[in-house]
Scaffold this active site. Sequence first.
Site, PDB file in Angstrom:
ATOM      1  CG  ASP A 298      37.347 -13.103  -7.740  1.00  0.00           C
ATOM      2  OD1 ASP A 298      37.499 -13.943  -6.841  1.00  0.00           O
ATOM      3  OD2 ASP A 298      36.931 -13.389  -8.888  1.00  0.00           O
TER       4      ASP A 298
ATOM      5  CD  GLU B 201      41.970 -19.363  -7.249  1.00  0.00           C
ATOM      6  OE1 GLU B 201      41.982 -19.574  -8.464  1.00  0.00           O
ATOM      7  OE2 GLU B 201      40.952 -19.557  -6.536  1.00  0.00           O
TER       8      GLU B 201
HETATM    9  O1  FUB Z   1      36.304 -15.581  -9.905  1.00  0.00           O
HETATM   10  C1  FUB Z   1      36.946 -16.552 -10.686  1.00  0.00           C
HETATM   11  C2  FUB Z   1      38.111 -17.121  -9.967  1.00  0.00           C
HETATM   12  O2  FUB Z   1      37.698 -17.673  -8.729  1.00  0.00           O
HETATM   13  C3  FUB Z   1      39.152 -16.109  -9.576  1.00  0.00           C
HETATM   14  O3  FUB Z   1      39.957 -15.696 -10.623  1.00  0.00           O
HETATM   15  C4  FUB Z   1      39.844 -16.860  -8.502  1.00  0.00           C
HETATM   16  O4  FUB Z   1      40.703 -16.102  -7.727  1.00  0.00           O
HETATM   17  C5  FUB Z   1      38.670 -17.423  -7.733  1.00  0.00           C
HETATM   18  O5  FUB Z   1      38.144 -16.500  -6.812  1.00  0.00           O
END
Ligand code: FUB
Length: 321
Positions: free
Chosen positions: A16, A223
């Site tokens: 991320d 997301e």
């Molecule tokens: O790293 C945890 C979660 O996985 C993140 O918040 C999302 O974007 C995905 O990458």
Amino acid sequence: MSVHNEPIVTHLYTADPSAHVFEGKLYIYPSHDVDHDGPTNDNGDQYAMEDYHVLSLDNPASPCVDHGVALHIRDVPWASKQMWAPDAAYRRGTYYLFFPARDKDGIFRIGVATAASPAGPFQAQESYIEGSYSIDPAVFVDEDERAYMYFGGLWGGQLEKWHTGSFQPDAAEKNPEEPAYGPRVAELSEDMLSFKSAPQEIAIVDEEGNPLLAGDEDRRYFEGPWMHKYMGKYYLSYSTGTTHKIVYAVSDNPSGPFVFQGTILNPVVGWTTHHSIVEFNDKWYLFYHDASLSGGVDHKRCVKFTELHYEEDGKIRTVSL
Ligand code: FUB
């Protein structure tokens, strides 16, 4: 020396990446994946992160520096677990780290911590940002100095549970023919510690102006939002989750509506994909992660980067690795 398309560090699992240019260097704010062999589920319980390390590169060819623990969950009064994807911003001598975590009731909230240096250490505020929810904050400071936070994530990120405006633990997913959930945007206050007003849902539409549908999993928002500006246009990029792509949409306005454009990054090794886009010395870079360092374990990921190219019409050239 950092090599493009190779992990920028191998002594930690990282994911991320939010990249920014601060003090003339590239600073990267990643998640720090925990090296465990526990079970995996759609709720994301396997992403059990407890702290953040800040990384930096003097330039894209230089070694990556790990500045150590910048913030640990034990020093965040309101948080209980799962410090997921963070971002950082700068205003008037202070650096701000924005991060999601579950509160003591198990609800994802977004907090902020401050530091005098881009490398931290960061000092967390007593409570999360009032009115914040879900995950994956990305903070964009516009040329007029107004700062906006984009956020939200489906499934484990709980965005569906907020569709009425309050937390509904049993909220169902949308039907495929309904308009998809959009990410949220909220303008930040002058001190960057609160929202100026309640978060708004962002509309992402097709070329005819029709909202993308929940069943359109190749294009709809899942997301990992990121905002950058190129040639006066606002570029909102994000992960499609279940179809594992980074895609983007553009607008003349930081709050949208955004018109879908295409794919930035085709699927990488691992379930999740999450990125950031940054300009450094007149070149553009895509920071992203995959799970290659662990041989494909979804919650043990590694940050990488590659150069990003625009076509003359402002379209982003798709990256396939
Ligand atoms: O790293 C945890 C979660 O996985 C993140 O918040 C999302 O974007 C995905 O990458």
